[in-house]
Each structure stands twice: as C-alpha cells, then as structure tokens.
Scaffold this motif. Structure first.
Motif, mmCIF file in Angstrom:
data_model
loop_
_atom_site.group_PDB
_atom_site.id
_atom_site.type_symbol
_atom_site.label_atom_id
_atom_site.label_comp_id
_atom_site.label_asym_id
_atom_site.label_seq_id
_atom_site.Cartn_x
_atom_site.Cartn_y
_atom_site.Cartn_z
ATOM 1 N N UNK A 1 -36.471 6.900 60.251
ATOM 2 C CA UNK A 1 -35.479 5.993 59.675
ATOM 3 C C UNK A 1 -34.463 6.783 58.876
ATOM 4 N N UNK A 2 -33.285 6.188 58.713
ATOM 5 C CA UNK A 2 -32.243 6.807 57.898
ATOM 6 C C UNK A 2 -31.477 5.692 57.198
ATOM 7 N N UNK B 1 -21.328 8.531 50.076
ATOM 8 C CA UNK B 1 -21.338 9.550 51.114
ATOM 9 C C UNK B 1 -22.623 10.347 51.202
ATOM 10 N N UNK B 2 -23.765 9.671 51.140
ATOM 11 C CA UNK B 2 -25.035 10.376 51.319
ATOM 12 C C UNK B 2 -25.950 9.550 52.214
ATOM 13 N N UNK B 3 -26.950 10.224 52.759
ATOM 14 C CA UNK B 3 -27.949 9.557 53.588
ATOM 15 C C UNK B 3 -29.324 10.061 53.188
ATOM 16 N N UNK C 1 -39.003 12.832 52.306
ATOM 17 C CA UNK C 1 -37.703 12.171 52.318
ATOM 18 C C UNK C 1 -36.627 13.225 52.077
ATOM 19 N N UNK C 2 -35.610 13.220 52.911
ATOM 20 C CA UNK C 2 -34.582 14.255 52.846
ATOM 21 C C UNK C 2 -33.230 13.638 52.485
ATOM 22 N N UNK C 3 -32.551 14.291 51.566
ATOM 23 C CA UNK C 3 -31.234 13.860 51.116
ATOM 24 C C UNK C 3 -30.160 14.633 51.875
ATOM 25 N N UNK C 4 -29.208 13.888 52.454
ATOM 26 C CA UNK C 4 -28.102 14.501 53.191
ATOM 27 C C UNK C 4 -26.799 14.108 52.503
#
Length: 404
Positions: free
Chosen positions: A60-61, A68-70, A99-102
């Motif tokens: 999931x995302x 402006x982040x995912x 969980x990864x922050x983009x």
C-alpha cells in the motif's frame, strides 16, 4: 422416480448455470489475460522502476499531495508470510520490513527512508504491514498488521520531519477478523474492509471456498475509536457485505468505493447518514465491472478513482506458491514466475480507462497520483522497487514497453 431424477438434474444444471454466469467476469480473465495473450500497455509518461535495492513487497501507499510526500507499506517477508493468500512458512520479518517515507517533492529527495518506530517493539514475526491510512488533521497513521500473534490495526503518530512514527496502541475487535484496507473519515472514525469471513489461519478450506465461490461474506465496517481515553475498546459497525472486500476509497463524505477482488468489480456505496447507521443505510449506486481482479483503490485530487490489480489469477497464485525461491534476487524466471499488473482509472462521466498493463512491474496493488505535480507512484505486492512516472522528468530506468 424418473421424474424425480430429472428434476434434480434440471435443478443442478440451473445452479451450475447460475454459478458460472455469476463468475463469468473472473473466468474470462483466465483466457483473455493468460500469458502470451495479454497485451502490454503503458500510458504513463517517463515511467520507470526505482529503488529496487531499497524496498520490495510493498502493498500500500498513501500520498499527501499537499506536502508532497508518500508513505509505503513494505513487507519483504511476504514470500514466506501472507495471511490473506495462506502462506505460513516463516513469520519472522526481515529487518527492512516497515514503513517508508518518500519525500518526492523535496529538492533533497534521494531515496525512501524507513521510519523509525518509537515505543513499538512487537517482537519477531509480529509486524507485517498491509493497508495503511494517514489522517492529516491528527497526524495519525493507521497500519493493518498481520502479525503472527494475531491481526490488528496499529496507531502511530507520524513525526515526518524527524523520520519517526510513535506507537499509540492497537485496535482489535471480533468484527475486525481480516482487516485489509482503511479509509479515514475523521481523526476517530475509520472505514475498514475485512477481506474474508473465514480466515486462512483458522479455516483454510472454508476461506478458499469463500474466495473461489465469491461468497458475499466479507464486510465493510465502520470503526469508531475514542482517542481521548486510552484503552477504551472501539465501536465497530457492519455497513455492508460483499465477496473478498479489498481496497477502500472515499469519493466524498457519503460515497465510498470498495473493491471485490474475487468478483472483478468495484462497488460504489452511498450512505445518506455518512456511514453512521449500519447496513440498512447503505446501498450500491454503481457497479464498476473490470477485466481484472482489483486490489487497492485511491482517489486523486480531481476525484478520479485509480484501480490497481491483477489480470490473471493463476499467474498470481504461481508467484505466491514460488514463495521463498523469489526471495533470492538471482532466481530464474522458472524458479520465480512473474505476475502482471493492471492499472486503470474510472469516473462516472468517462467510465473506465486503462493506463498500464504488463509485467515490467508486477503484482500492482496500489496506485496514487499527484495531479498538480504531474507524477505518480505504484507499488507491487511481490515486486522490487516502486513504479514511478512524471510528466516532466525522465525516470532513472525507463520501462522497455512503448507508450501506446
């Protein structure tokens, strides 16, 4: 006696005809979407796969197109542990699970950053993230956790600026048997899909029959959480029943779309009360029939519904059964077969439009899009990296398939 036998035969034929007619959608995908027949399509500009060495098995995302982040939900242990698909080889989660922050809109953006968990020590095998949702007003991040000790929903406070997620507690309830996808109504109310009534953990045969017969036993529920009193149990209300309830996305305050993976449809429900009064207040106002098995859903800023999923169930099952062999990055195609992806968009005015079909990036589960910045992200349940596209800048590794 002959009349009785004849009547039974007619009744059985009628039942079989009804069954096959009701399953015509998914059965047709076995033929038209099989390997060698399915045609590739890519309408994403400058599409490419990035960060294959950092993230994999992301289900999931969530995208915040204002800041402006995912946030990605990634579980590299999915090859050996998947409670939805019935894989129970080894529950121990690899260290890169999380969980990864983009920060995709930042000038300093380089790669996804794994969030550091604060006050959260689940132990080996007890953090397997699936569906996620972020409530921007409260900064609460909700995560479906298919832990070895039991499935639950975790609550975190997102501390984005320092790359942390502070654990606030777990949500469990007898009506949250198989939570999969989450949509936040407000800081204390959620819509959650239970993908099955019977679980693969406890009733694998019945769970499999529920899937293949497309029995309408899965549910969409409303979960009300008292955020002011720690330890107060949630109030869970069943809103609707359907087969294999998967992705959930709000179209507006009284309308929600819910994917039915085994039904190859997305149901659009309306609730005049705003999802407050249970099943008697819910009605299906639209049935979106699909040429693939839908997984997760999202809605962009323009109100367009993005649907991601799987064209060919046998290919997906073959990939799932390959299991541990696929954890080896040097696995051959024979050892680790690919399963293609399908991404489409839908609006009430324009209907269904296909955007991406193919195996250059496989097993898509979720697609999100930043309309203003002209870019998007898709993740794959059993693939490495993330699929990205941009209307302005080329991706690091452009896909080989052409734009059609």
């Amino acid at each position: 006696m002959a009349r009785t036998a004849s009547a039974i035969t007619v009744a059985l034929l009628a039942l079989l005809s009804t069954f096959f007619y009701s399953r015509r959608g998914i059965l047709s995908t076995f033929y038209w979407n099989r390997p060698g027949v399915l045609k590739d399509l890519n309408l994403f500009p400058n599409a490419g796969v990035e960060h294959e060495d950092i993230v994999r098995n992301c289900e999931d995302v969530y995208m915040d197109d204002v800041e402006g982040f995912a946030i990605l939900s990634c579980d590299p242990g999915r090859d050996k542990w998947n409670t939805v698909m019935g894989t129970f080889i080894d529950p121990i989660a690899p260290p890169e699970t999380g969980l990864y922050l983009v920060n995709y809109a930042s000038e300093d953006y380089v790669e996804p950053i794994r969030l550091k968990m604060i006050d959260f020590e689940p132990g080996p095998g007890n953090f397997h993230p699936l569906g996620i949702e972020f409530e921007p007003g409260s900064k609460i991040l909700y995560v479906v956790n298919h832990a070895d000790s039991g499935t639950r929903i975790e609550r975190f406070r997102l501390l984005k600026d320092v790359g942390q997620a502070k654990w606030l507690g777990s949500i469990t309830d007898p009506l949250l048997t198989t939570p999969n996808s989450i949509a936040a109504l407000d800081p204390s109310a959620l819509l959650v899909s239970n993908d099955h009534y019977f679980t693969q953990r406890n009733n694998p045969i019945l769970a499999t029959l529920e899937t293949y017969l497309s029995l309408p036993l899965a549910s969409l529920v409303r979960v009300d959480v008292d955020v002011t009193r720690k330890g107060t149990p949630p109030k869970v209300t069943v809103l609707a029943y359907q087969s294999f309830a998967n992705g959930v996305a709000l179209l507006n305050s009284t309308t929600v779309a819910v994917a039915s993976s085994s039904g190859t449809v997305v149901y659009v429900y309306n609730s005049p009360s705003g999802f407050a009064n249970g099943t008697e207040d819910m009605s299906v106002v639209e049935t979106i029939r699909l040429p693939f098995l839908p997984d997760n859903l999202s809605v962009d800023r323009n109100g367009v519904l993005l649907i991601s999923g799987h064209p060919h169930a046998p290919s997906l099952e073959a990939r799932v059964k390959a299991g541990a062999a696929c954890a080896n990055p040097d696995a051959t195609q024979q050892e680790c077969p690919t399963s293609p992806s399908w991404i489409a968009e839908w609006t009430a005015e324009g209907g269904l439009k296909n955007l991406f079909i193919g195996s250059d990036f496989g097993t898509t589960t979720t697609t999100v899009r930043d309309v203003d910045r002209g870019m998007g992200i898709a993740v794959g349940l059993y693939d490495r990296g993330i699929l990205t596209w941009s209307e302005t800048a080329p991706a690091e590794e452009p896909l080989s398939i052409g734009h059609l």
